[in-house]
Design an enzyme around this catalytic site. Sequence first.
Site, PDB file in Angstrom:
ATOM      1  N   ALA A  87      32.562  40.343  30.491  1.00  0.00           N
ATOM      2  CA  ALA A  87      32.321  41.635  29.850  1.00  0.00           C
ATOM      3  C   ALA A  87      33.046  42.753  30.591  1.00  0.00           C
ATOM      4  O   ALA A  87      33.640  43.642  29.972  1.00  0.00           O
ATOM      5  CB  ALA A  87      30.821  41.921  29.806  1.00  0.00           C
ATOM      6  N   TYR A  88      33.008  42.707  31.907  1.00  0.00           N
ATOM      7  CA  TYR A  88      33.659  43.740  32.722  1.00  0.00           C
ATOM      8  C   TYR A  88      35.170  43.717  32.516  1.00  0.00           C
ATOM      9  O   TYR A  88      35.798  44.756  32.291  1.00  0.00           O
ATOM     10  CB  TYR A  88      33.312  43.503  34.183  1.00  0.00           C
ATOM     11  CG  TYR A  88      33.905  44.498  35.144  1.00  0.00           C
ATOM     12  CD1 TYR A  88      33.478  45.821  35.161  1.00  0.00           C
ATOM     13  CD2 TYR A  88      34.873  44.108  36.064  1.00  0.00           C
ATOM     14  CE1 TYR A  88      34.006  46.740  36.063  1.00  0.00           C
ATOM     15  CE2 TYR A  88      35.409  45.018  36.976  1.00  0.00           C
ATOM     16  CZ  TYR A  88      34.968  46.325  36.960  1.00  0.00           C
ATOM     17  OH  TYR A  88      35.499  47.229  37.855  1.00  0.00           O
ATOM     18  N   ALA A  89      35.768  42.517  32.578  1.00  0.00           N
ATOM     19  CA  ALA A  89      37.213  42.402  32.399  1.00  0.00           C
ATOM     20  C   ALA A  89      37.623  42.832  30.996  1.00  0.00           C
ATOM     21  O   ALA A  89      38.672  43.466  30.815  1.00  0.00           O
ATOM     22  CB  ALA A  89      37.667  40.968  32.676  1.00  0.00           C
TER      23      ALA A  89
ATOM     24  N   SER B 242      36.188  45.101  29.180  1.00  0.00           N
ATOM     25  CA  SER B 242      36.141  46.560  29.123  1.00  0.00           C
ATOM     26  C   SER B 242      37.346  47.167  29.826  1.00  0.00           C
ATOM     27  O   SER B 242      37.907  48.169  29.370  1.00  0.00           O
ATOM     28  CB  SER B 242      34.836  47.080  29.735  1.00  0.00           C
ATOM     29  OG  SER B 242      34.817  46.961  31.140  1.00  0.00           O
ATOM     30  N   LYS B 243      37.772  46.565  30.923  1.00  0.00           N
ATOM     31  CA  LYS B 243      38.905  47.113  31.661  1.00  0.00           C
ATOM     32  C   LYS B 243      40.235  46.775  30.980  1.00  0.00           C
ATOM     33  O   LYS B 243      41.213  47.520  31.115  1.00  0.00           O
ATOM     34  CB  LYS B 243      38.894  46.606  33.103  1.00  0.00           C
ATOM     35  CG  LYS B 243      37.727  47.155  33.924  1.00  0.00           C
ATOM     36  CD  LYS B 243      37.770  48.675  34.043  1.00  0.00           C
ATOM     37  CE  LYS B 243      36.785  49.186  35.069  1.00  0.00           C
ATOM     38  NZ  LYS B 243      36.879  50.648  35.287  1.00  0.00           N
TER      39      LYS B 243
END
Length: 244
Positions: free
Chosen positions: A151-153, A155-156
């Site tokens: 999820a973090y990757a 978003s980035k």
Amino acid sequence: MSNQRVAIVTGASRGIGRAIATTLAASGQAVVVGYAGDHAAAEQVVEEITAAGGQAVAVQADIADEDAVAGMFDTAQRSFGGVDVVVNSAGRLSLSPIADLALADLDALHRTNIRGTFVMAREAARRIRPGGAIVMLSTSIVGLQFPGYGAYAASKGAVEAMTLILAREMRGRDVTVNAVAPGPTATDLFLDGKDQATIEHLAKQPPLERLGTPADIAEVVAFLTGPGGRWVNGQVVRANGGII
């Protein structure tokens, strides 16, 4: 005052954002220290900057709230005369396998990392002065693809896409737009919940065989927003010691 550059740095109360704020202040820029909730920590950054002879003011703002972000830019205008540099270091991290991540956590992460970045980019595009620089913070996890960071990757990855498009949309404005993508960096956020063996393993991954420091990232941002970085535009700089 007219020749002084003015920077807004979000996520500036700790970690990489704090290092960016103090580094830009040391280069002579007036700094708006943007923070989400830790007023005491943000005021400590302001005190550190002013004690060294710099100028700074702390402003609380949820970067996904367009009114709060507009208010932060208003404060920069009112306090220092305008905005020349915008660095969006604020972000949220949720670690979980994709199969197990609660969608409420996904929504909260994307609200800060995607909507928040977009709101900051939109306000910067509207207000930044000619000769200015915009820097968004991504992550080298986009390329490293560590399990648990889906999820973090994601978003980035969105941050990188909108950053590179904004660089093209700013044609004719004399404004550079870039992203900096740190690798594993020794911040409280990164170290939290990791045992010593994991930390040592990650530190051995880059050819330079250490974790990054907030100062390492801040110096890259200072270059991109300073006179030496004017010909770097529309790029993602992977500041990670050569890990990828």
